[in-house]
Each structure stands twice: as structure tokens, then as C-alpha cells.
Write a protein that holds these residues in place. Structure first.
Motif, PDB file in Angstrom:
ATOM      1  N   LEU A 379       0.842  -1.204   0.000  1.00 60.88           N
ATOM      2  CA  LEU A 379       0.000   0.000   0.000  1.00 60.88           C
ATOM      3  C   LEU A 379       0.874   1.249   0.000  1.00 60.88           C
ATOM      4  O   LEU A 379       0.609   2.213  -0.726  1.00 60.88           O
ATOM      5  CB  LEU A 379      -0.893  -0.029   1.247  1.00 60.88           C
ATOM      6  CG  LEU A 379      -2.215   0.704   1.202  1.00 60.88           C
ATOM      7  CD1 LEU A 379      -3.087   0.195   0.078  1.00 60.88           C
ATOM      8  CD2 LEU A 379      -2.933   0.559   2.537  1.00 60.88           C
ATOM      9  N   GLY A 380       1.935   1.211   0.799  1.00 65.08           N
ATOM     10  CA  GLY A 380       2.850   2.351   0.894  1.00 65.08           C
ATOM     11  C   GLY A 380       3.545   2.642  -0.437  1.00 65.08           C
ATOM     12  O   GLY A 380       3.725   3.794  -0.815  1.00 65.08           O
ATOM     13  N   PHE A 381       3.913   1.593  -1.150  1.00 68.27           N
ATOM     14  CA  PHE A 381       4.648   1.764  -2.400  1.00 68.27           C
ATOM     15  C   PHE A 381       3.733   2.093  -3.587  1.00 68.27           C
ATOM     16  O   PHE A 381       4.120   2.849  -4.469  1.00 68.27           O
ATOM     17  CB  PHE A 381       5.427   0.480  -2.740  1.00 68.27           C
ATOM     18  CG  PHE A 381       6.806   0.470  -2.157  1.00 68.27           C
ATOM     19  CD1 PHE A 381       7.836   1.167  -2.764  1.00 68.27           C
ATOM     20  CD2 PHE A 381       7.075  -0.224  -0.997  1.00 68.27           C
ATOM     21  CE1 PHE A 381       9.108   1.168  -2.221  1.00 68.27           C
ATOM     22  CE2 PHE A 381       8.340  -0.235  -0.447  1.00 68.27           C
ATOM     23  CZ  PHE A 381       9.361   0.462  -1.064  1.00 68.27           C
ATOM     24  N   LEU A 382       2.570   1.475  -3.606  1.00 69.50           N
ATOM     25  CA  LEU A 382       1.780   1.510  -4.834  1.00 69.50           C
ATOM     26  C   LEU A 382       0.552   2.421  -4.785  1.00 69.50           C
ATOM     27  O   LEU A 382      -0.008   2.759  -5.824  1.00 69.50           O
ATOM     28  CB  LEU A 382       1.319   0.085  -5.205  1.00 69.50           C
ATOM     29  CG  LEU A 382       2.437  -0.943  -5.355  1.00 69.50           C
ATOM     30  CD1 LEU A 382       1.857  -2.325  -5.558  1.00 69.50           C
ATOM     31  CD2 LEU A 382       3.339  -0.594  -6.526  1.00 69.50           C
ATOM     32  N   TYR A 383       0.072   2.789  -3.603  1.00 65.71           N
ATOM     33  CA  TYR A 383      -1.199   3.532  -3.514  1.00 65.71           C
ATOM     34  C   TYR A 383      -0.962   5.034  -3.500  1.00 65.71           C
ATOM     35  O   TYR A 383      -0.208   5.512  -2.672  1.00 65.71           O
ATOM     36  CB  TYR A 383      -1.957   3.103  -2.272  1.00 65.71           C
ATOM     37  CG  TYR A 383      -3.343   3.682  -2.150  1.00 65.71           C
ATOM     38  CD1 TYR A 383      -4.286   3.498  -3.167  1.00 65.71           C
ATOM     39  CD2 TYR A 383      -3.694   4.409  -1.033  1.00 65.71           C
ATOM     40  CE1 TYR A 383      -5.562   4.012  -3.050  1.00 65.71           C
ATOM     41  CE2 TYR A 383      -4.971   4.925  -0.900  1.00 65.71           C
ATOM     42  CZ  TYR A 383      -5.895   4.725  -1.918  1.00 65.71           C
ATOM     43  OH  TYR A 383      -7.170   5.238  -1.795  1.00 65.71           O
TER      44      TYR A 383
END
Lengths: 383, 324
Positions: A379-383
Motif C-alpha cells: 500500500l505504501g509503495f503503490l497507492y
């Protein structure tokens, strides 16, 4: 004569509104899959608490109707749409985690902390599926949502899919829950393939008694450490550890009982039914869904192999008597407690007195934490 | 010394209001300003007038009603808010959505509506700033200074990538964030160029997901490894803490440390729990056998009839601790 004409017209009008007039092969296939899920849950008792609501939800979601009646799960204003809101907005998964926390005993993990690392290793399944999905041609966000199936954790999969790939949520959720139910079928061949007879007979030392103080400190330590590192996992881990504190504090028994009883039951019913209903044939029967199911199976295989392989690797550094039976490596995928039960059953096949359940519960609950952390990272990388 | 925790709780409760205020009017910022509006934004009356854009930086909707907008320096110094423009209460449009924007016309025509202020910064004798003041009239939420040349310039002035950092990267170059703007964007983000999303950037940098996998697995292992280390430590502490407590109590009672140490149970001989479980099971079986024949027998079985907690006063009320 006029009356007869009107009567025929009325009947024809009514027929247009019935499911018979609107049914497609897709609806029938999905209804058949729903019935199959229900049968699996009742006859084989594979995760009945999940497969029966999902299976029934599939039937509900695939009853054909004319659009605009406000009955479908994807129609704004329909009752099912309101219930589905909890899935889309990620409300249900944290509530389920609250209940899981309130019913999980982390003693096995606290008494033998090295087992927690198995839970980390098994998360490799998530990233193996992520890489495979990218290679097939999915976007990074879709690949992340598909990869989380390897975490073998339905609520986490739904939570992440609702953020990264809402359009694929039905397929991802059904895939995750299906494979969780099929853990007793998928995992044993991989476990047998990767272990020798000698390794399967390893007897582990009984876990030590864990004090009340340690049990109370664990959720507090757990939330501080994991969420400071991965704040995006806060909704899941926050609720998991909060539920566990309610249980272990022993002074909030009523709250813990509600969280691990009526609350989790209600949310399980709602999440199962609405996720099942979200598999409308028009949205679900696509090539992407088939690929998602394939990648889901792959992620489970990699997760199991990584867990078992990591135990074998750890054993290289452990003294005789402290060694870990690699049959508990599969439990690193969450799927609580089914994966641990598989370890027990497989262990008993080779030694009738080797009960691995308590040992397997360690990596099993570590897997829950690990998959939530992995979801937070994605979530941290992609959202 | 006996510690009275009530005082601590009381003092702590006094601190709580200090932290309240996040996700509120204090999150509003003046984001963009245009004074020399020749052919830009047109108001409801078809006029080109100076305008200012307010940006809600929070992830929650915030109502700007009853806040003040002003360019008047004397009013604040004198604590006299009557000269400022107070945003009227009751208009639903004053609710600024999450990360949303709201435009006010600075035309000195407050009778034109809620979004028309009572001052006009295009007057060269007026100050070179605009302030947003809280509804209490006591706190400046944002103080926006602009260059005097803006009165004749044909561009707007504000934050290049909305309120936030002092400098931002645009087209690979680090530039000052608060500056002359290349785009007129009243009521919208100040940098309208479609940029690659976070996931697209990740995919472009890491086509096959190998780097993300390595980073993620490292983080997962690190998180769980830290828990592992702390659990190991806590296990040691769990054995040592009772020893320390006993030592402390004995010291208070005047017992010598050597004698005290003899009394302490050797932590290495602590029960594994299996013996206790076996004893418990034996007692359970023993009593179960006689369960049918004896009344008021001690049992570890849960009662068959569960009374509802709602019907039992003692279950819904916390017991008052007895003073000893």
C-alpha cells in the motif's frame, strides 16, 4: 378480446422482468460455482464459515434481473450496495482482525520467538505472485492486489484489493478464500516434496509457560513496532493487537467476548455474502479472473515452499534438540488455524505421538502479522 | 512515597485539549492569489475581480464559516475583528472537502454574496498580505505575503504544487514552491499537469518487481525480527522481574540480600505448564466423575445455563474496590 390482448401483454411484460428472460450462461456458471462452494463447505467442511456465505452470495449476486430495480450489489441505493460499502471502503477487514485478535493466543509465538521468522519467510508467496503478475502484464497496482492472495488472509486481501484494484476485488477475495479453504489439499504435497523422512520425525521441545505479563505486553509491543515501521498497516494491525489486548488484559472480558463472538460472526456473514454477491457474471467471468486464480494458486505454492524451505535453512544453525520440524513451515501463511492443522495432520502421519499443533500456531499467527505488514508495504509503495 | 495516580490522570486530561485541533480550520491555507484579473476567472456577476484560493490541506472536510479574511494590519494589532471580512455561517458551500479548494472574490463588495469580501488588495495603498484568521478571531491560521508587483502582473501567485514543502521538483528540477505560477487554477490544484502515479513510477523503475520484492521481504523480516528480539528479551525480563521485586520487598523489610536470594525460586526450574495442565486435567476428571452425585461441587466446567449480563446487576457494574 381486448382483455385477452391486455392479459398477454401483461404476461409478456412480467416475463421481461423475470430472471428467466435475462439469464445468461455466465449467470448459470456462477450459480453452479456458488452451489459447488456451498457443497464444499457442507460436505467437505472446508472453511464452511466462509465458503457457505460466499457460495450463497454468488447465487444472490447472479440472479438475473433488469437493471434499475435497485437490487444488484453494484446498483447505487440497493440494500446489497449499502452492505457492500463495508467491503469497498475496507470497513469489514479491520473488524474481522479485531475479532481474530480477541481469539488468538500468541503464547506459542511468545514462548518460542524464532518461529515468528517463519511467518516472515512465507510472505515470499505474495511477492512471487506479484512478480508473476507483472510478467503476465498486469499493472503494478493490480499485481500488488493479486499478490496479496499469497498472504492467505481473506480480510487482508479484501482490504488491499479495495485500495489497489477495486475492480478485481471479487475475483481476488474469492480466490483468497477458496485457496484458504483448500489449504489441506494444496499444502501437503509441497511439504512432502521438500522434506525428508528424518526431518518429518523431528520432535520439538514443549513450549514454556507464558506469563500473563508477557501476554499483555505483546500486543502493545507488537503494534508499536510494526506500525511505526509500516504505518499503512495500521487499520489491520491496530485492530488485531487491540483485540488481543482486550483478551489478554482479562479485565475486558465482555468486550473480548463480543469481538471474538457476535461481532466477528456478523462481519463474517456480511463480508462473505457481499463478496460472493460481487461476483456477478458480467464482472467476474473474464480472462483476468482466470489469471488471478492461477496466480493465487502459484502464490500459495510459493508461500508454502518458502516457509518449509526457511525452516530447513534455520535448522542448519540450530543445535540438535532445538531443531524445528519443517512440517510447521507451511503454517507461515496465515490461514489460521487451517494451516496449523495441516502441520498437525501431516506430523501425525509419520509419528503418532508428534503433535505439532501448538508449535505450528506460532508461525501461523506470525503469518497474520507478516501478511498485514506486507500489505502495508504494498500500500505504501503503490497507492 | 505513595503515588496518587488520580493527580497524574487529572494533569494528563488537561493536556488532551492541546492536541485537539488537528483536522480543523487550522489545516486551511491560502494557496493561490490573483490581483490583476484582466480576463481570468469571472464571478457570478460577470466581473473579473481579484480572487484568492483557500486549500484544505487535511484529509477531512473542514468548514471555513465564521473565519476571517483580511488584508488589514491594524485590525489584528488592535484585536478588532470588526474591520475584517467574517465568512457568514450557514452556506453549505463553505464546507471544503478533503484536499479541496474554495475561491473568494476580493472585490470589496460583501453584499454580492458569501464569497465576496469587504476588501480589495488591488489598491496600492493597502498592505501586501492576506491573512486567514480563525473563527475565534485570536489565531492567524495563515499569513500570505505577496510581492507588490502582483498588482500589475498578469499571472497568479501561490504554491506551485499546492501548499506544503518549501521547494518542489518540477520536470526534474528543484524549484521554490511559493512563487509566480505558470497556470491559473482557481478552485483546482496548482499543478494541473498529469504526472505519473506512484505505482507507475515504481513499475517504471522496477519493471519485474525484483527490487520491491527485496525491499518488502527485508522490511517484513526486519519487523518480525525486531519482535523476535524483543520477545527474547521480554522472556529474560519475565524471569528477572519477580526476582527484582522480591529483592526490593525484602530490602524494604530489612531482610539481607543473601537470605532473600535463597528464597527466590530458581527461574530455570519454572514449570513448563505441562505439569500444571496434567494436574488440572486430573482434578477435572476426578470431579467430573462425582459431579452427578454431589451438590455445590467445585468444577472447571462452564455453567450450562448462561444468565444474560443485562439481567444481572453485578455483571454490568464494576465492583468498587475495598479500602484495606
Amino acid at each position: 378480446m381486448e382483455f385477452l390482448e391486455f392479459f398477454k401483454f401483461g404476461i409478456a411484460q412480467f416475463y421481461q422482468y423475470t430472471g428467466f428472460a435475462n439469464v445468461t450462461w455466465g449467470h448459470l456458471i456462477m450459480i453452479a460455482i456458488g452451489i459447488f462452494f456451498i457443497a464444499l463447505g457442507i460436505i467437505k467442511e472446508y472453511e464452511p464459515l466462509l465458503l457457505i456465505p460466499i457460495g450463497f452470495g454468488m447465487i444472490v449476486g447472479n440472479i438475473p434481473f433488469i437493471g434499475g430495480l435497485q437490487v444488484g450489489v453494484y446498483e447505487s441505493g440497493s440494500v446489497l450496495n449499502y452492505l457492500y460499502f463495508g467491503v469497498i471502503k475496507g470497513v469489514y477487514p479491520p473488524l474481522i482482525f479485531l475479532g481474530i485478535g480477541a481469539m488468538t493466543d500468541f503464547s506459542a509465538l511468545i514462548s518460542n520467538p524464532k518461529l515468528i521468522l517463519i511467518g516472515a519467510a512465507a510472505q515470499f508467496g505474495i511477492f512471487a505472485a506479484y512478480i508473476s503478475a507483472l510478467l503476465i502484464g498486469f499493472s503494478a497496482m493490480e499485481a500488488g492486489a493479486i499478490g496479496i492472495i499469497g498472504g492467505a488472509d481473506g480480510p487482508t486481501a479484501i482490504f488491499l484489493a479495495s485500495k489497489l484494484a477495486p475492480g478485481m476485488m471479487g475475483a481476488i477475495a474469492v480466490s483468497a478464500y477458496s485457496y484458504m479453504a483448500l489449504v489441506p489439499v494444496i499444502q501437503p504435497p509441497i511439504m512432502r516434496l521438500l522434506t525428508s523422512d528424518r526431518e518429518r520425525l523431528i520432535k520439538m521441545r514443549p513450549p514454556r509457560a507464558v506469563s500473563h505479563r508477557e501476554k499483555v505486553f505483546f500486543p502493545i509491543l507488537g503494534i508499536l513496532l510494526t506500525t511505526f515501521l509500516v504505518p499503512s498497516a495500521l487499520p489491520l494491525l491496530g485492530m488485531l493487537f487491540f483485540g488481543n489486548l482486550l483478551k489478554e488484559s482479562t479485565v475486558t472480558r465482555r468486550l473480548a467476548n463480543t469481538a471474538n463472538g457476535p461481532l466477528i460472526d456478523i462481519v463474517t456473514i456480511l463480508i462473505g455474502l457481499t463478496v460472493g454477491a460481487s461476483t456477478q457474471a458480467t464482472n467476474f467471468l473474464t480472462t483476468d479472473s482466470v489469471l488471478i486464480f492461477g496466480l493465487g494458486a502459484l502464490s500459495f505454492i510459493f508461500a508454502t515452499a518458502a516457509g518449509v524451505g526457511f525452516v530447513k535453512f534455520l535448522n542448519l544453525f540450530l543445535k540438535e534438540g532445538n531443531k524445528i520440524n519443517p512440517l510447521i513451515g507451511n503454517s507461515g501463511v496465515s490461514a489460521v488455524p487451517d494451516a496449523a492443522r495441516v502441520s498437525l495432520v501431516e506430523g501425525l502421519k509419520y509419528d503418532k505421538k508428534n503433535y505439532l499443533l501448538m508449535h505450528a500456531m506460532g508461525p501461523n499467527v506470525a503469518g497474520v502479522i507478516g501478511s498485514a505488514v506486507a500489505a502495508g508495504i504494498l500500500l505504501g509503495f503503490l497507492y | 512515597m505513595k503515588i496518587n495516580y488520580k493527580y497524574f490522570i487529572f494533569l494528563f486530561s488537561l493536556l488532551i485539549p492541546l492536541s485537539v485541533g488537528a483536522q480543523s480550520q487550522s489545516d486551511l491555507r491560502i494557496n493561490e492569489l490573483m490581483i490583476n484579473n484582466v480576463d481570468n476567472l469571472v464571478d457570478e456577476y460577470g466581473k473579473n475581480v481579484p480572487w484568492v484560493e483557500i486549500f484544505n490541506t487535511s484529509y477531512n472536510s473542514v468548514n471555513i464559516e465564521e473565519c476571517y479574511l483580511t488584508n488589514d494590519t491594524t485590525g489584528f494589532a488592535a484585536g478588532d475583528p470588526s474591520r475584517w471580512y467574517r465568512i457568514p455561517k450557514g452556506d453549505p458551500k463553505t464546507l471544503i472537502p478533503t484536499r479541496g479548494f474554495l475561491v473568494f472574490y476580493l472585490d470589496n463588495l460583501p453584499t454580492y454574496g458569501v464569497f465576496h469580501t469587504n476588501f480589495d488588495p488591488s489598491d496600492s495603498t493597502s498592505s501586501n498580505y492576506i491573512a486567514l484568521i480563525s473563527s475565534s478571531g485570536k489565531t492567524i491560521i495563515d499569513f500570505f505575503e505577496f510581492p507588490p508587483s502582483l498588482r500589475t502582473a498578469t499571472h497568479s501567485y501561490g504554491y506551485k504544487k499546492d501548499y506544503g514543502l518549501d521547494s518542489v521538483e518540477i520536470a526534474g528540477v528543484l524549484v521554490k514552491n511559493k512563487d509566480t505560477l505558470d497556470y491559473f487554477t482557481p478552485g483546482a490544484q496548482n499543478y494541473p499537469i498529469d504526472e505519473a502515479t506512484k505505482s507507475e513510477l515504481v513499475q517504471a523503475q522496477d519493471q519485474y518487481g525484483i527490487i520491491l520484492t527485496i525491499i518488502s521481504m527485508t522490511v517484513v523480516f526486519s519487523a518480525l525480527f525486531i519482535i523476535y528480539v524483543l520477545l527474547k528479551l521480554s522472556a529474560r525480563l519475565n524471569l528477572l522481574v519477580p526476582v527484582w521485586i522480591k529483592k526490593y520487598q525484602d530490602k524494604k523489610q530489612g531482610i539481607s540480600s543473601e537470605v532473600a536470594m535463597k528464597k527466590v525460586i530458581d527461574p530455570t526450574k519454572a514449570d513448563s505448564g505441562e505439569e500444571l495442565a496434567a494436574i488440572g486435567m486430573a482434578i477435572h476428571l476426578h470431579f467430573n466423575k462425582n459431579h452427578d452425585y454431589e451438590s455445590e461441587i467445585i468444577t472447571i466446567e462452564t455453567p450450562k445455563v448462561h444468565a444474560s449480563p443485562w439481567a444481572q446487576k453485578q455483571l454490568i457494574h464494576r465492583r468498587i474496590p475495598r479500602r484495606k
